[in-house]
Design an enzyme around this catalytic site. Structure first.
Site, PDB file in Angstrom:
ATOM      1  N   GLN A 165      -3.790   3.347   1.565  1.00  0.00           N
ATOM      2  CA  GLN A 165      -4.150   3.400   2.989  1.00  0.00           C
ATOM      3  C   GLN A 165      -4.309   4.874   3.363  1.00  0.00           C
ATOM      4  O   GLN A 165      -3.325   5.608   3.450  1.00  0.00           O
ATOM      5  CB  GLN A 165      -3.046   2.763   3.844  1.00  0.00           C
ATOM      6  CG  GLN A 165      -3.358   2.783   5.336  1.00  0.00           C
ATOM      7  CD  GLN A 165      -2.179   2.318   6.200  1.00  0.00           C
ATOM      8  OE1 GLN A 165      -1.028   2.607   5.880  1.00  0.00           O
ATOM      9  NE2 GLN A 165      -2.465   1.623   7.273  1.00  0.00           N
TER      10      GLN A 165
ATOM     11  N   GLU B 218       7.450   0.790   5.073  1.00  0.00           N
ATOM     12  CA  GLU B 218       6.791  -0.209   5.924  1.00  0.00           C
ATOM     13  C   GLU B 218       6.942  -1.580   5.272  1.00  0.00           C
ATOM     14  O   GLU B 218       6.917  -1.698   4.043  1.00  0.00           O
ATOM     15  CB  GLU B 218       5.301   0.165   6.043  1.00  0.00           C
ATOM     16  CG  GLU B 218       4.470  -0.745   6.922  1.00  0.00           C
ATOM     17  CD  GLU B 218       3.000  -0.286   6.999  1.00  0.00           C
ATOM     18  OE1 GLU B 218       2.674   0.819   6.486  1.00  0.00           O
ATOM     19  OE2 GLU B 218       2.179  -1.040   7.553  1.00  0.00           O
TER      20      GLU B 218
ATOM     21  N   GLU C  12      -8.147   4.491   9.851  1.00  0.00           N
ATOM     22  CA  GLU C  12      -7.643   4.294   8.496  1.00  0.00           C
ATOM     23  C   GLU C  12      -8.665   3.600   7.605  1.00  0.00           C
ATOM     24  O   GLU C  12      -9.553   2.888   8.084  1.00  0.00           O
ATOM     25  CB  GLU C  12      -6.375   3.440   8.545  1.00  0.00           C
ATOM     26  CG  GLU C  12      -6.629   2.060   9.162  1.00  0.00           C
ATOM     27  CD  GLU C  12      -5.466   1.113   8.917  1.00  0.00           C
ATOM     28  OE1 GLU C  12      -4.503   1.186   9.684  1.00  0.00           O
ATOM     29  OE2 GLU C  12      -5.536   0.317   7.968  1.00  0.00           O
TER      30      GLU C  12
ATOM     31  N   HIS D 287       0.828  -1.212   0.000  1.00  0.00           N
ATOM     32  CA  HIS D 287       0.000   0.000   0.000  1.00  0.00           C
ATOM     33  C   HIS D 287       0.857   1.255   0.000  1.00  0.00           C
ATOM     34  O   HIS D 287       2.058   1.209   0.277  1.00  0.00           O
ATOM     35  CB  HIS D 287      -0.977   0.025   1.189  1.00  0.00           C
ATOM     36  CG  HIS D 287      -0.333   0.087   2.545  1.00  0.00           C
ATOM     37  ND1 HIS D 287      -0.059  -1.030   3.304  1.00  0.00           N
ATOM     38  CD2 HIS D 287       0.082   1.149   3.296  1.00  0.00           C
ATOM     39  CE1 HIS D 287       0.462  -0.660   4.465  1.00  0.00           C
ATOM     40  NE2 HIS D 287       0.576   0.656   4.476  1.00  0.00           N
TER      41      HIS D 287
HETATM   42  N1  CMX Z   1       8.620  10.406   5.593  1.00  0.00           N
HETATM   43  C1  CMX Z   1       9.855  10.939   5.393  1.00  0.00           C
HETATM   44  N2  CMX Z   1      10.582  11.526   6.372  1.00  0.00           N
HETATM   45  C2  CMX Z   1      10.048  11.543   7.594  1.00  0.00           C
HETATM   46  C3  CMX Z   1       8.787  11.000   7.888  1.00  0.00           C
HETATM   47  C4  CMX Z   1       8.060  10.414   6.820  1.00  0.00           C
HETATM   48  N3  CMX Z   1       6.839   9.886   7.001  1.00  0.00           N
HETATM   49  N4  CMX Z   1       8.523  11.150   9.204  1.00  0.00           N
HETATM   50  C5  CMX Z   1       9.585  11.791   9.714  1.00  0.00           C
HETATM   51  N5  CMX Z   1      10.496  12.035   8.749  1.00  0.00           N
HETATM   52  C6  CMX Z   1      11.769  12.738   8.893  1.00  0.00           C
HETATM   53  C7  CMX Z   1      11.522  14.144   9.445  1.00  0.00           C
HETATM   54  O1  CMX Z   1      11.267  15.057   8.398  1.00  0.00           O
HETATM   55  C8  CMX Z   1      12.808  14.449  10.182  1.00  0.00           C
HETATM   56  O2  CMX Z   1      13.777  14.868   9.284  1.00  0.00           O
HETATM   57  P1  CMX Z   1      14.712  16.145   9.599  1.00  0.00           P
HETATM   58  O3  CMX Z   1      15.483  15.749  10.837  1.00  0.00           O
HETATM   59  O4  CMX Z   1      15.566  16.283   8.377  1.00  0.00           O
HETATM   60  O5  CMX Z   1      13.778  17.282   9.857  1.00  0.00           O
HETATM   61  C9  CMX Z   1      13.227  13.083  10.721  1.00  0.00           C
HETATM   62  O6  CMX Z   1      12.548  12.101   9.898  1.00  0.00           O
HETATM   63  C10 CMX Z   1      12.790  12.871  12.164  1.00  0.00           C
HETATM   64  O7  CMX Z   1      11.407  13.138  12.214  1.00  0.00           O
HETATM   65  P2  CMX Z   1      10.605  13.738  13.437  1.00  0.00           P
HETATM   66  O8  CMX Z   1       9.563  14.639  12.895  1.00  0.00           O
HETATM   67  O9  CMX Z   1      11.528  14.290  14.481  1.00  0.00           O
HETATM   68  O10 CMX Z   1       9.834  12.471  13.974  1.00  0.00           O
HETATM   69  P3  CMX Z   1      10.326  11.286  14.899  1.00  0.00           P
HETATM   70  O11 CMX Z   1      11.809  11.063  14.794  1.00  0.00           O
HETATM   71  O12 CMX Z   1       9.740  11.497  16.255  1.00  0.00           O
HETATM   72  O13 CMX Z   1       9.531  10.091  14.193  1.00  0.00           O
HETATM   73  C11 CMX Z   1       9.507   8.184  12.823  1.00  0.00           C
HETATM   74  C12 CMX Z   1       9.849   9.670  12.896  1.00  0.00           C
HETATM   75  C13 CMX Z   1       9.712   7.715  11.404  1.00  0.00           C
HETATM   76  C14 CMX Z   1      10.411   7.418  13.792  1.00  0.00           C
HETATM   77  C15 CMX Z   1       8.009   8.023  13.260  1.00  0.00           C
HETATM   78  O14 CMX Z   1       7.189   8.730  12.368  1.00  0.00           O
HETATM   79  C16 CMX Z   1       7.546   6.581  13.309  1.00  0.00           C
HETATM   80  O15 CMX Z   1       7.761   5.873  14.282  1.00  0.00           O
HETATM   81  N6  CMX Z   1       6.871   6.094  12.221  1.00  0.00           N
HETATM   82  C17 CMX Z   1       6.402   4.715  12.153  1.00  0.00           C
HETATM   83  C18 CMX Z   1       4.976   4.565  12.610  1.00  0.00           C
HETATM   84  C19 CMX Z   1       4.001   5.286  11.734  1.00  0.00           C
HETATM   85  O16 CMX Z   1       4.330   6.142  10.938  1.00  0.00           O
HETATM   86  N7  CMX Z   1       2.697   4.902  11.890  1.00  0.00           N
HETATM   87  C20 CMX Z   1       1.602   5.441  11.113  1.00  0.00           C
HETATM   88  C21 CMX Z   1       1.235   4.565   9.936  1.00  0.00           C
HETATM   89  C22 CMX Z   1       0.549   3.289  10.401  1.00  0.00           C
HETATM   90  C23 CMX Z   1       0.344   2.255   9.293  1.00  0.00           C
HETATM   91  O17 CMX Z   1       0.872   2.391   8.211  1.00  0.00           O
HETATM   92  O18 CMX Z   1      -0.394   1.297   9.555  1.00  0.00           O
HETATM   93 CO    CO Z   2       0.847   1.673   6.261  1.00  0.00          CO
END
Ligand code: CMX
Ligand code: CO
Length: 140
Positions: free
Chosen positions: A60, A135, A43, A7
């Site tokens: 999604q 993912e 979602e 997705h």
């Molecule tokens: N795509 C690309 N870059 C991303 C991003 C994304 N979705 N999310 C965060 N970033 C980047 C930010 O821009 C930031 O970059 P810079 O340092 O250059 O500014 C860096 O990663 C750190 O981001 P943050 O805003 O400080 O956020 P965190 O570190 O707290 O969290 C992450 C980032 C990826 C660890 C967190 O979003 C996470 O755990 N994601 C996994 C879970 C998730 O997204 N669940 C929702 C979807 C559920 C599903 O699909 O079922």
């Molecule tokens: Co997803």
């Protein structure tokens, strides 16, 4: 092995309005809605097509249900839009993640978590994937 695009995750402000947009504009009718408390989202999975390995590809649509969820944090910076891409694997998501971790990519969870429709999921850090939150999905 990664065998399909499972997705594409799209963050939205209003799930119902966005589902209706995709229905009206593109005719996507096959919709599964659920809440994933752990991920902090409500979602909708919009089925796009079946794939060669017997699974399917989806959009999604995700709306945050908590201000402290990863999607809410991302939307505060970026608004609506493409949030992540998810690949389907033909082996366990744990095995796939271990294999990818050996390449030096950070895997976010020590053990897989619950995803859409009974799937198991894990994530790869976007900073290790050229800016793409990635993912991994083992079909439920
Ligand atoms: N795509 C690309 N870059 C991303 C991003 C994304 N979705 N999310 C965060 N970033 C980047 C930010 O821009 C930031 O970059 P810079 O340092 O250059 O500014 C860096 O990663 C750190 O981001 P943050 O805003 O400080 O956020 P965190 O570190 O707290 O969290 C992450 C980032 C990826 C660890 C967190 O979003 C996470 O755990 N994601 C996994 C879970 C998730 O997204 N669940 C929702 C979807 C559920 C599903 O699909 O079922
Ligand atoms: Co997803």
């Amino acid at each position: 092995m990664l065998t399909r695009i499972d997705h594409i995750g799209i963050a939205c402000y209003d799930l119902d309005v966005t589902v209706e947009f995709y229905r009206r504009t593109y005719g996507f009718e096959d919709v599964h809605v659920e809440v994933n408390e752990e991920q902090g989202v409500r979602e909708a999975m919009l089925k796009i097509n079946d794939t060669g390995d017997g699974a399917a590809s989806y959009l999604q649509l995700i709306q945050p249900i908590r201000d402290d969820s990863p999607v809410a944090k991302w939307m505060a910076k970026n608004g609506e839009g493409v949030h992540h891409i998810a690949f389907g694997t033909d082996r366990s998501v744990q095995k796939e993640a271990d294999y990818i971790a050996d390449e030096g990519v950070r895997v976010l969870y020590d053990t897989p978590r619950k995803g859409s429709m009974g799937s198991l999921i894990n994530f790869l850090h976007p900073k290790d994937c050229h800016g793409v939150l990635t993912e991994l999905v083992q079909k439920g």
